[in-house]
Design a protein around this motif. Sequence first.
Motif, PDB file in Angstrom:
ATOM      1  N   CYS A 225       0.817  -1.203   0.000  1.00  0.00           N
ATOM      2  CA  CYS A 225       0.000   0.000   0.000  1.00  0.00           C
ATOM      3  C   CYS A 225       0.854   1.256   0.000  1.00  0.00           C
ATOM      4  O   CYS A 225       0.591   2.185  -0.738  1.00  0.00           O
ATOM      5  N   CYS A 229      -1.626   4.274   3.062  1.00  0.00           N
ATOM      6  CA  CYS A 229      -2.130   3.612   4.268  1.00  0.00           C
ATOM      7  C   CYS A 229      -1.448   4.100   5.541  1.00  0.00           C
ATOM      8  O   CYS A 229      -1.877   3.745   6.639  1.00  0.00           O
ATOM      9  N   ASN A 235      -8.641   3.453   3.779  1.00  0.00           N
ATOM     10  CA  ASN A 235      -7.840   2.982   2.657  1.00  0.00           C
ATOM     11  C   ASN A 235      -8.383   1.732   1.994  1.00  0.00           C
ATOM     12  O   ASN A 235      -7.823   1.257   1.007  1.00  0.00           O
TER      13      ASN A 235
END
Length: 434
Positions: A225, A229, A235
């Motif tokens: 991510c 994140c 998210n």
Amino acid sequence: MQRTTLGFPALNLQRTGGFVRWMSALFLSIMLAACGGGSDNNSSSNNGGSSGGGGSGGGSTPTSTATAQPIQPNGTNAVPINVNSGVAGFVNIPNVSVTVCAPGTTVCQTINNIQVDTASYGLRLLGSAAQSVITSLPGVAAANGGQLAECAGFADGYTWGTVRTADVKIGSEVASSVPVQIIGDLSASAAPTGDNGCPSGNDENSTDQIGANGILGIGPQAADCGSLCTTSALNQMYYSCNNGTNCTGTTVPVAQQVTNPVTRFAADNNGVIVQLPPVPDGGAASATGVLIFGIGTQSNNALTGVTKYGTDPYGNLTGIYKGNTLATFFDSGSNGNFFPDNYTLCSNDNAFYCPGSEQSLSAKIAGSEGNAAIVPFQLVSARTLTADGSKYAFDSLGGQLGLSNMFDFGLPFFFGRHVYVGYEVSNGAAFVAF
């Protein structure tokens, strides 16, 4: 992943391991191009632009054609890849064996039939396949003290489960204390829904849905991510769960996100090479190749005999197919080449093409440094290929994703080539070479 009705495997089209980054990377960053013509046995001829640092130099034997043979695995930084019936009887699933250990201990389990995916990031294991070690893998704590869990988005669904820490061993390479996802160890009913919930589609939590015992995401990013994140709990990837339920969105430091284990090897950590032998357009019962760790770090992974194409950080290039600008990437986790066209589909409820005769096609790609190539490929009816049920390795399987702005060179592209995936590490830039 995308299911079909012809006994094909799930199509692992996860670009980054999570739905939000999958969306941004796939739709905003990548482009591809293809056009007709080209030869079957030369996939890397330059079409303008110099070969740069990744040219065919040194007088070495070219490995960029679709007739290249894999080297012999050495058990250290080069391990076997097997494309066969695997654990679920799916076609075009490239598998390796991975050993997972409780951090710093000898409590380990070797798990076979882990799918090699050059277009996602991180190791994801089915809990049902890791029973000997799973209870010894410590969970990663979320920011509020709960158990960290993840929804990793795929083309038609997601994998849901906890994030735990493990030592990951492949050959003699070791990545210590790496966050991995355990698929299916949380109740499906605990998967979040709504605006910050898991993406739509199936909860992919079995070998019948994934086609393997897990997924080894070895694409060019380290974490699945990244910065998104670390700053936003909304998210659609990471969640904090209390007692396996009541899961809510959470931020996660990069170091605790599910991680591409290759980037954590002590050496040979700047990329991978996927080598598979050529197979006939009509398919083969099986194919055995090699996964090599590192690029330019040992005698068996020199960047020679290939052309280098710079990509964005997620492995995407630019190009054109039949006059249309599309997104493109090279994805061993997809079991076909997927691109928009008007060929007849095998049936109304699957994405595979069934043209009336074999089609000779090609695509043009261009790297960020200006190198370009015409990439030829074949398309044969999926119904014809799978008619006798005895073959599992195909270089001519193709279909569509239902999206008109992307081109996915899946596993068929990898047969007969040495395909390099270079990482954005040590001030280097991401690239693909073949």
